[in-house]
Design a protein around this motif. Structure first.
Motif, PDB file in Angstrom:
ATOM      1  N   ARG A 126     -32.841  27.148  57.856  1.00 54.05           N
ATOM      2  CA  ARG A 126     -33.387  25.841  57.524  1.00 54.05           C
ATOM      3  C   ARG A 126     -33.762  25.053  58.790  1.00 54.05           C
ATOM      4  O   ARG A 126     -34.773  24.347  58.824  1.00 54.05           O
ATOM      5  CB  ARG A 126     -32.384  25.041  56.685  1.00 54.05           C
ATOM      6  N   ALA A 127     -32.974  25.184  59.833  1.00 55.45           N
ATOM      7  CA  ALA A 127     -33.247  24.441  61.064  1.00 55.45           C
ATOM      8  C   ALA A 127     -34.593  24.835  61.663  1.00 55.45           C
ATOM      9  O   ALA A 127     -35.303  23.996  62.230  1.00 55.45           O
ATOM     10  CB  ALA A 127     -32.136  24.674  62.080  1.00 55.45           C
ATOM     11  N   TYR A 128     -34.955  26.108  61.542  1.00 53.66           N
ATOM     12  CA  TYR A 128     -36.239  26.556  62.078  1.00 53.66           C
ATOM     13  C   TYR A 128     -37.390  26.015  61.235  1.00 53.66           C
ATOM     14  O   TYR A 128     -38.437  25.632  61.759  1.00 53.66           O
ATOM     15  CB  TYR A 128     -36.298  28.081  62.133  1.00 53.66           C
ATOM     16  N   TRP A 129     -37.180  26.022  59.911  1.00 58.33           N
ATOM     17  CA  TRP A 129     -38.200  25.427  59.026  1.00 58.33           C
ATOM     18  C   TRP A 129     -38.413  23.958  59.370  1.00 58.33           C
ATOM     19  O   TRP A 129     -39.550  23.493  59.454  1.00 58.33           O
ATOM     20  CB  TRP A 129     -37.788  25.573  57.559  1.00 58.33           C
ATOM     21  N   ASP A 130     -37.336  23.243  59.579  1.00 59.30           N
ATOM     22  CA  ASP A 130     -37.441  21.805  59.863  1.00 59.30           C
ATOM     23  C   ASP A 130     -38.222  21.532  61.151  1.00 59.30           C
ATOM     24  O   ASP A 130     -38.860  20.484  61.284  1.00 59.30           O
ATOM     25  CB  ASP A 130     -36.043  21.184  59.952  1.00 59.30           C
ATOM     26  N   ARG A 131     -38.185  22.466  62.103  1.00 64.96           N
ATOM     27  CA  ARG A 131     -38.902  22.275  63.359  1.00 64.96           C
ATOM     28  C   ARG A 131     -40.411  22.192  63.162  1.00 64.96           C
ATOM     29  O   ARG A 131     -41.107  21.501  63.915  1.00 64.96           O
ATOM     30  CB  ARG A 131     -38.583  23.422  64.336  1.00 64.96           C
ATOM     31  N   VAL A 132     -40.929  22.926  62.175  1.00 64.93           N
ATOM     32  CA  VAL A 132     -42.385  22.973  61.969  1.00 64.93           C
ATOM     33  C   VAL A 132     -42.804  22.425  60.606  1.00 64.93           C
ATOM     34  O   VAL A 132     -43.969  22.491  60.236  1.00 64.93           O
ATOM     35  CB  VAL A 132     -42.900  24.421  62.118  1.00 64.93           C
ATOM     36  N   ALA A 133     -41.849  21.871  59.862  1.00 63.16           N
ATOM     37  CA  ALA A 133     -42.149  21.385  58.516  1.00 63.16           C
ATOM     38  C   ALA A 133     -43.221  20.308  58.525  1.00 63.16           C
ATOM     39  O   ALA A 133     -44.033  20.223  57.593  1.00 63.16           O
ATOM     40  CB  ALA A 133     -40.874  20.861  57.848  1.00 63.16           C
ATOM     41  N   HIS A 134     -43.263  19.474  59.583  1.00 57.97           N
ATOM     42  CA  HIS A 134     -44.265  18.402  59.616  1.00 57.97           C
ATOM     43  C   HIS A 134     -45.684  18.966  59.673  1.00 57.97           C
ATOM     44  O   HIS A 134     -46.621  18.377  59.112  1.00 57.97           O
ATOM     45  CB  HIS A 134     -44.021  17.477  60.812  1.00 57.97           C
ATOM     46  N   ILE A 135     -45.835  20.132  60.309  1.00 56.29           N
ATOM     47  CA  ILE A 135     -47.146  20.770  60.351  1.00 56.29           C
ATOM     48  C   ILE A 135     -47.440  21.487  59.029  1.00 56.29           C
ATOM     49  O   ILE A 135     -48.516  21.330  58.441  1.00 56.29           O
ATOM     50  CB  ILE A 135     -47.229  21.778  61.514  1.00 56.29           C
ATOM     51  N   LEU A 136     -46.477  22.249  58.535  1.00 50.75           N
ATOM     52  CA  LEU A 136     -46.694  23.054  57.339  1.00 50.75           C
ATOM     53  C   LEU A 136     -46.901  22.196  56.095  1.00 50.75           C
ATOM     54  O   LEU A 136     -47.710  22.535  55.226  1.00 50.75           O
ATOM     55  CB  LEU A 136     -45.526  24.018  57.144  1.00 50.75           C
TER      56      LEU A 136
END
Length: 466
Positions: free
Chosen positions: A146-156
């Protein structure tokens, strides 16, 4: 020039569209393709977005062009190409740099890659929507920590499709959860497309309708309960004219359907999970059969052409619409039931209501029904959709039409593998006492496998030898 916020490798159809989408949403992106000329041409054709795109001619140059901690999306063919690209990249990246596989990977491969990565950041995300979706807003299904998803979630989330303002992108779970959900999406897609093709076949061969008339029927259905992307484009496909021959486009297309394997993956995994998905299985079989054109021609020559015509008094387009509604519900019910079983088997806690919401826009199976499906799954995430009150009422109303369509097609020699399988699934799921007792008796007779008795007792045996 400031460094790019994200990188992307692979400027094929989907990769190029996704890169433009990222730039169009205000993010600077660095890109690299194995063929340098393709990278240069992509940048030259980017128009006003070119200023946000940094073309690079080597992996070293790509890595240097991205701000730390780096995030790089892979849009390369599934399989060994992904592993080779990860190996080449890891040698150049820092330990906190993130690799994102956004291709059509088999989720088992994604599981392995996530485990191999260990503490090195890695995501596997499913992206659905085809070229148009990738360019203007796909449905995105994330998998990994989840932490990795959160790093790029604003773009995705920014580049994803939106349903009434809500992004159609979310984190599904650990390791290959995102790619698994995408695979089931594609399995449902196979079945939905096959059911639509089967109703097209009834209209064409059973009711002697022209392609133009069929196009009008699909257009009408797209204004009702069947409203969906696939019904919409089916009407457009049926109504299109071939500019070369001036004939209906469908009359010049060979009836052999291609496939990239994701539907097959779904069916194979369903067997491992003991998850019944007969409509999806039938759709995969139908595609395989479609490729056997010479054998089908031989069969027609040997057995004769089936008597396709169905008297209009026996079947109308309203009945077909009703049957397709029932078939669609049963197809989605099977897909979500498979996801539920995988969630338990792999310990992913897959968010079924969120999955239904992510599929509402951007993806190929987007449909008006998915809002109600999300609501039903929010009430009972572990329940089969066909038992949810809203869809149970629909099935009570429409299963008679499905039965009539399947019966008429059988009587008139029209193959309906997916719709027939959907009906068999429905009947099996509403039969409290089936016929597996006979199978258990047979197994005990030839292999002494034992059985349970209705009045109690397991590992029982019959008097076969007496």
């Amino acid at each position: 020039m400031s460094k790019a916020e994200i990188g992307l490798i692979g400027l094929g159809t989907m990769g190029a569209a996704l890169a433009l989408n990222i730039a169009d949403n205000g993010f600077d992106i660095a890109v690299w393709n194995r063929t340098t000329e393709k990278t240069k041409q992509f940048h030259a054709d980017a128009g006003a977005l070119a200023d946000r795109i940094t073309p690079t001619e080597s992996l070293e140059e790509l890595v240097a062009a991205i701000a730390k901690p780096r995030a790089i999306i892979l849009m390369v063919p599934a399989g060994r190409a992904v592993d080779d690209q990860i190996t080449a990249l890891r040698a150049l990246l820092d330990d906190d740099d993130l690799i994102i596989d956004a291709g059509n990977a088999n989720f088992h491969d994604t599981n392995r890659r996530a485990r191999d990565a260990g503490d090195l950041p890695f995501l596997g995300i499913g992206v659905s929507g085809g070229e148009e979706g990738a360019r203007f807003g796909p449905s995105i299904m994330g998998g990994g920590k989840r932490a990795y998803w959160d790093r790029v979630a604003h773009i995705l989330t920014a580049i994803s499709a939106k349903h009434e303002g809500t992004p159609c992108a979310t984190w599904m779970g650990e390791e290959g959860a995102g790619h698994f959900v995408k695979a089931v999406h594609n399995g449902i897609e196979y079945a939905d497309m096959q059911m639509i093709a089967e109703t097209y076949g009834i209209m064409r061969d059973g009711l002697d309708m022209t392609d133009a008339q069929i196009a009008d029927v699909f257009a009408k259905w797209d204004k009702g309960p069947l409203k969906s992307y696939l019904i919409e484009i089916s009407g457009k496909v049926a109504g299109a004219i071939d500019p070369k021959t001036n004939k209906p486009m469908l009359d010049v297309i060979v009836d052999a359907a291609g496939q990239k394997g994701t539907g097959r993956w779904t069916v194979i995994e369903a067997q491992h999970l003991a998850a019944p998905v007969p409509a999806i299985e039938a759709a995969v079989v139908a595609r395989n059969l479609s490729s056997q054109r010479d054998m089908r021609a031989k069969g027609e020559g040997l057995f004769g052409t089936a008597p396709h015509h169905i008297p209009h008094d026996n079947l109308g387009t309203e009945t077909l619409e009703s049957a397709l509604i029932a078939g669609k519900i049963l197809c989605y019910a099977q897909g979500f039931d498979m996801i539920s079983k995988a969630s338990e088997a792999f310990g992913w806690a897959l968010p079924l209501p969120a999955i239904a919401k992510v599929w509402r826009e951007g993806c190929i199976i987007r449909s008006a029904m998915l809002d109600d499906m999300a609501d039903a799954l929010a009430t009972d995430a572990d329940g089969n959709l066909m038992f949810a009150p809203h869809f149970a009422d629909h099935l009570k109303q429409h299963h008679g039409a499905l039965r009539q369509v399947v019966a008429q097609a059988a009587l008139h020699g029209i193959a309906l593998p997916a719709l027939s399988s959907g009906l068999a699934y429905f009947d099996a799921m509403r039969t409290a006492r089936g016929t597996a007792n006979m199978i258990q008796g047979q197994r005990d007779f030839f292999g002494a496998h034992g059985f349970e008795r209705i009045d109690g007792g397991s590992d029982q045996h019959g008097p076969w030898g007496s």
